[in-house]
Every structure is written in structure tokens, then in C-alpha cells.
Design a protein around this motif. Structure first.
Motif, PDB file in Angstrom:
ATOM      1  N   GLU A  76       0.824  -1.203   0.000  1.00  0.00           N
ATOM      2  CA  GLU A  76       0.000   0.000   0.000  1.00  0.00           C
ATOM      3  C   GLU A  76       0.863   1.259   0.000  1.00  0.00           C
ATOM      4  O   GLU A  76       0.556   2.238  -0.680  1.00  0.00           O
ATOM      5  N   ARG A  77       1.953   1.248   0.753  1.00  0.00           N
ATOM      6  CA  ARG A  77       2.875   2.389   0.786  1.00  0.00           C
ATOM      7  C   ARG A  77       3.902   2.333  -0.334  1.00  0.00           C
ATOM      8  O   ARG A  77       4.625   3.297  -0.558  1.00  0.00           O
ATOM      9  N   GLY A  78       3.987   1.192  -1.021  1.00  0.00           N
ATOM     10  CA  GLY A  78       4.972   1.030  -2.083  1.00  0.00           C
ATOM     11  C   GLY A  78       6.387   0.869  -1.568  1.00  0.00           C
ATOM     12  O   GLY A  78       7.346   1.209  -2.271  1.00  0.00           O
ATOM     13  N   ALA A  79       6.552   0.350  -0.353  1.00  0.00           N
ATOM     14  CA  ALA A  79       7.884   0.171   0.221  1.00  0.00           C
ATOM     15  C   ALA A  79       8.540  -1.076  -0.364  1.00  0.00           C
ATOM     16  O   ALA A  79       7.976  -2.179  -0.284  1.00  0.00           O
ATOM     17  N   ILE A  80       9.737  -0.900  -0.960  1.00  0.00           N
ATOM     18  CA  ILE A  80      10.407  -2.014  -1.633  1.00  0.00           C
ATOM     19  C   ILE A  80      11.882  -2.065  -1.256  1.00  0.00           C
ATOM     20  O   ILE A  80      12.459  -1.090  -0.781  1.00  0.00           O
ATOM     21  N   ASP A  81      12.484  -3.229  -1.499  1.00  0.00           N
ATOM     22  CA  ASP A  81      13.900  -3.483  -1.237  1.00  0.00           C
ATOM     23  C   ASP A  81      14.449  -4.188  -2.473  1.00  0.00           C
ATOM     24  O   ASP A  81      13.873  -5.181  -2.932  1.00  0.00           O
ATOM     25  N   ILE A  82      15.579  -3.704  -3.031  1.00  0.00           N
ATOM     26  CA  ILE A  82      16.062  -4.129  -4.348  1.00  0.00           C
ATOM     27  C   ILE A  82      17.416  -4.832  -4.229  1.00  0.00           C
ATOM     28  O   ILE A  82      18.319  -4.332  -3.543  1.00  0.00           O
ATOM     29  N   TYR A  83      17.572  -5.949  -4.961  1.00  0.00           N
ATOM     30  CA  TYR A  83      18.809  -6.732  -4.932  1.00  0.00           C
ATOM     31  C   TYR A  83      19.212  -7.160  -6.339  1.00  0.00           C
ATOM     32  O   TYR A  83      18.367  -7.521  -7.165  1.00  0.00           O
ATOM     33  N   THR A  84      20.527  -7.153  -6.605  1.00  0.00           N
ATOM     34  CA  THR A  84      21.096  -7.896  -7.723  1.00  0.00           C
ATOM     35  C   THR A  84      21.417  -9.299  -7.183  1.00  0.00           C
ATOM     36  O   THR A  84      21.179  -9.580  -6.008  1.00  0.00           O
ATOM     37  N   PRO A  85      21.977 -10.196  -8.000  1.00  0.00           N
ATOM     38  CA  PRO A  85      22.364 -11.496  -7.443  1.00  0.00           C
ATOM     39  C   PRO A  85      23.402 -11.410  -6.327  1.00  0.00           C
ATOM     40  O   PRO A  85      23.535 -12.360  -5.546  1.00  0.00           O
ATOM     41  N   THR A  86      24.145 -10.304  -6.215  1.00  0.00           N
ATOM     42  CA  THR A  86      25.202 -10.221  -5.202  1.00  0.00           C
ATOM     43  C   THR A  86      25.191  -8.945  -4.379  1.00  0.00           C
ATOM     44  O   THR A  86      25.998  -8.812  -3.458  1.00  0.00           O
ATOM     45  N   LEU A  87      24.304  -7.972  -4.697  1.00  0.00           N
ATOM     46  CA  LEU A  87      24.328  -6.679  -4.017  1.00  0.00           C
ATOM     47  C   LEU A  87      22.927  -6.205  -3.659  1.00  0.00           C
ATOM     48  O   LEU A  87      21.957  -6.488  -4.375  1.00  0.00           O
ATOM     49  N   ARG A  88      22.830  -5.456  -2.564  1.00  0.00           N
ATOM     50  CA  ARG A  88      21.613  -4.736  -2.210  1.00  0.00           C
ATOM     51  C   ARG A  88      21.747  -3.301  -2.724  1.00  0.00           C
ATOM     52  O   ARG A  88      22.773  -2.658  -2.501  1.00  0.00           O
ATOM     53  N   LEU A  89      20.714  -2.809  -3.419  1.00  0.00           N
ATOM     54  CA  LEU A  89      20.769  -1.493  -4.041  1.00  0.00           C
ATOM     55  C   LEU A  89      19.772  -0.539  -3.377  1.00  0.00           C
ATOM     56  O   LEU A  89      18.627  -0.927  -3.122  1.00  0.00           O
ATOM     57  N   PRO A  90      20.168   0.705  -3.154  1.00  0.00           N
ATOM     58  CA  PRO A  90      19.213   1.678  -2.627  1.00  0.00           C
ATOM     59  C   PRO A  90      18.174   2.101  -3.659  1.00  0.00           C
ATOM     60  O   PRO A  90      17.061   2.499  -3.316  1.00  0.00           O
ATOM     61  N   PHE A  91      18.537   2.029  -4.948  1.00  0.00           N
ATOM     62  CA  PHE A  91      17.642   2.418  -6.036  1.00  0.00           C
ATOM     63  C   PHE A  91      18.080   1.716  -7.304  1.00  0.00           C
ATOM     64  O   PHE A  91      19.275   1.461  -7.506  1.00  0.00           O
ATOM     65  N   ALA A  92      17.132   1.409  -8.171  1.00  0.00           N
ATOM     66  CA  ALA A  92      17.431   0.921  -9.521  1.00  0.00           C
ATOM     67  C   ALA A  92      16.229   1.229 -10.395  1.00  0.00           C
ATOM     68  O   ALA A  92      15.080   1.212  -9.932  1.00  0.00           O
ATOM     69  N   GLY A  93      16.477   1.509 -11.670  1.00  0.00           N
ATOM     70  CA  GLY A  93      15.431   2.012 -12.550  1.00  0.00           C
ATOM     71  C   GLY A  93      14.394   0.985 -12.963  1.00  0.00           C
ATOM     72  O   GLY A  93      13.195   1.170 -12.740  1.00  0.00           O
ATOM     73  N   HIS A  94      14.829  -0.111 -13.594  1.00  0.00           N
ATOM     74  CA  HIS A  94      13.820  -1.029 -14.124  1.00  0.00           C
ATOM     75  C   HIS A  94      13.043  -1.739 -13.012  1.00  0.00           C
ATOM     76  O   HIS A  94      11.841  -1.997 -13.173  1.00  0.00           O
ATOM     77  N   PRO A  95      13.621  -1.998 -11.817  1.00  0.00           N
ATOM     78  CA  PRO A  95      12.798  -2.524 -10.732  1.00  0.00           C
ATOM     79  C   PRO A  95      11.705  -1.554 -10.275  1.00  0.00           C
ATOM     80  O   PRO A  95      10.595  -1.981  -9.950  1.00  0.00           O
ATOM     81  N   CYS A  96      12.007  -0.254 -10.266  1.00  0.00           N
ATOM     82  CA  CYS A  96      10.996   0.717  -9.839  1.00  0.00           C
ATOM     83  C   CYS A  96       9.899   0.864 -10.886  1.00  0.00           C
ATOM     84  O   CYS A  96       8.706   0.916 -10.546  1.00  0.00           O
ATOM     85  N   VAL A  97      10.266   0.927 -12.158  1.00  0.00           N
ATOM     86  CA  VAL A  97       9.257   1.018 -13.212  1.00  0.00           C
ATOM     87  C   VAL A  97       8.357  -0.222 -13.185  1.00  0.00           C
ATOM     88  O   VAL A  97       7.123  -0.116 -13.213  1.00  0.00           O
TER      89      VAL A  97
END
Length: 235
Positions: free
Chosen positions: A71-92
Motif C-alpha cells: 500500500e505504501r509502495g515500500a520495496i527493497d532491491i537486490y542484484t544477485p550479489t548486491l543490495r541497491l538503494p535504487f534501480a530504474g527497471h525494478p521501480c518502473v
């Protein structure tokens, strides 16, 4: 900053299995291509960073998203080896899937909107991880590039039509995690748009399309087509 495998939280006891959705983000005009994205809608079942990292590594997509609060749109993003604070195609992709007007990332709040066939986010270039933007003289030179050895993250690009803002690009993450070339990278497109200070129509990889537009106060819109490949896939 990116975070290495394991992050700062202790590992949990979660067995690396479960369900997730698969999207393709930044598809071409014919609906093909785009960068695959894994989205775990019930992110609460994997709370530890190490468990999330292990799951993202098992899936092997260039990025995997864990939804902490739909509901708040809170997300957490990872590559196979790293945690990212932001990334474009995951957010889109995730904003399209959740149908929300805003996402909460570790970098900041990302506005989202949907305009016919395109989904858009608004973000800042400084949120993007470092990239080497390497310009070539022609699109044919970019097409002919071999995958470079692991090392720096390279976004190779050239003008296809400078007056029209049309760009040919390929992305080489330079990581030793099985992702030799990234099919479509919104964060790199964000950086290129910031550097050139103009709207761009980028063809990346095999035929993915990324649209960008600079806005006021350093904000940049990044948009593209999203397609659902599989809902509730089992790991």
C-alpha cells in the motif's frame, strides 16, 4: 551505496524457496525484449538481508524486488550479489505491478505514473549507482562490442539521431555474477539524461526501449513498457 552479500542483518532460517512474479520492463514497441525482473510481493516472509540476497542470487535476474508494504509502495532491491538503494527497471516494473503512485526505496520516494502503454517513475541521478558512460562514434560500433572482462560498470552508447534524441546503448555490469550484459537499465539511462540534459529515446540491448525526460530541480522521468511474464512462479 551498494551493500555486499549479507548486508548488516543476521541471516534468518528461511529456506530459499517460494513464489514470485516475473516481469519484463522496457519492452520494445513490439512488446518483445525488456529486462526480466523478479518481484516477491510478500517480502515480509524474507526479512533478513542475507535471506533476500540468497533468494535474489538463486533467481539470477539482474534485479529482484521484495515488497515490504504494497500500500505504501515500500520495496527493497537486490542484484544477485548486491543490495541497491535504487534501480530504474525494478521501480518502473514494480510500480506498474502494484499500481501505486509512489514507491519508497532506500534512496528516497519515487513518484510513479502510468500513461497508456508506458509506465514512468521520477528519480534523481545521484540515486543511481556509479556507471562509466562511454560514448562511441556510431551505433554500429556499439553493436560490435564484445563483453568486457569483469571490472568497471560500462554503459556504452552512441547517437543514432542526435537531433531527435535517439540513442543506441549497451550495458556491461562488469560483475562476476552471471550477468554479462544488462538488457535495459533505467539507472544508467538516468545518468546519461542528467549528463546530456535532454530527453532521450534509448534502444538498448537486443531491442529494449527506454524513454527519459529531465524535469525541474534535478528530477528525471524514466519510462517504458512493462509486460507480465509469469505470476506466482515457484522457486
Amino acid at each position: 551505496m551498494t551493500e555486499p552479500l549479507g548486508g548488516t542483518e543476521p541471516p534468518g532460517v528461511f529456506e530459499v524457496s517460494g513464489t514470485f512474479d516475473v516481469l519484463r520492463v522496457f519492452c520494445g514497441p513490439d512488446g518483445r525484449h525488456g529486462n526480466e525482473l523478479g518481484v516477491v510481493r510478500d517480502g515480509a516472509r524474507l526479512r533478513a538481508v542475507a535471506d533476500r540476497q540468497a533468494f535474489a542470487g538463486k533467481l539470477g535476474f539482474s534485479e529482484t524486488v521484495f515488497v515490504d508494504d504494497p500500500e505504501r509502495g515500500a520495496i527493497d532491491i537486490y542484484t544477485p550479489t548486491l543490495r541497491l538503494p535504487f534501480a530504474g527497471h525494478p521501480c518502473v516494473g514494480t510500480s506498474w505491478l502494484l499500481d501505486v503512485a509512489e514507491l519508497r526505496t532506500r534512496a528516497g520516494a519515487v513518484a510513479a505514473r502510468h500513461d497508456g502503454e508506458f509506465s514512468w517513475i521520477t528519480a534523481r541521478a545521484e540515486w543511481a549507482p556509479p556507471r562509466t558512460l562511454r560514448r562511441y562514434g556510431t551505433a554500429a560500433e556499439v553493436d560490435a562490442l564484445d563483453v568486457p572482462p569483469p571490472g568497471e560498470w560500462i554503459y556504452a552508447w552512441a547517437w543514432e539521431d542526435e537531433a531527435a534524441g535517439r540513442v543506441r546503448a549497451r550495458a556491461f555490469p562488469g560483475r562476476d555474477d552471471g550477468i554479462d550484459e544488462d538488457e535495459a537499465t533505467g539507472a544508467a539511462a538516468l545518468l546519461l539524461t542528467h549528463e546530456l540534459s535532454r530527453a532521450l529515446n534509448i534502444t538498448q540491448g537486443r531491442g529494449s526501449q527506454i524513454l527519459t525526460a529531465p524535469g525541474p530541480d534535478g528530477w528525471i522521468e524514466v519510462g517504458g513498457r512493462v509486460r507480465l511474464v509469469q505470476a506466482g512462479a515457484a522457486a
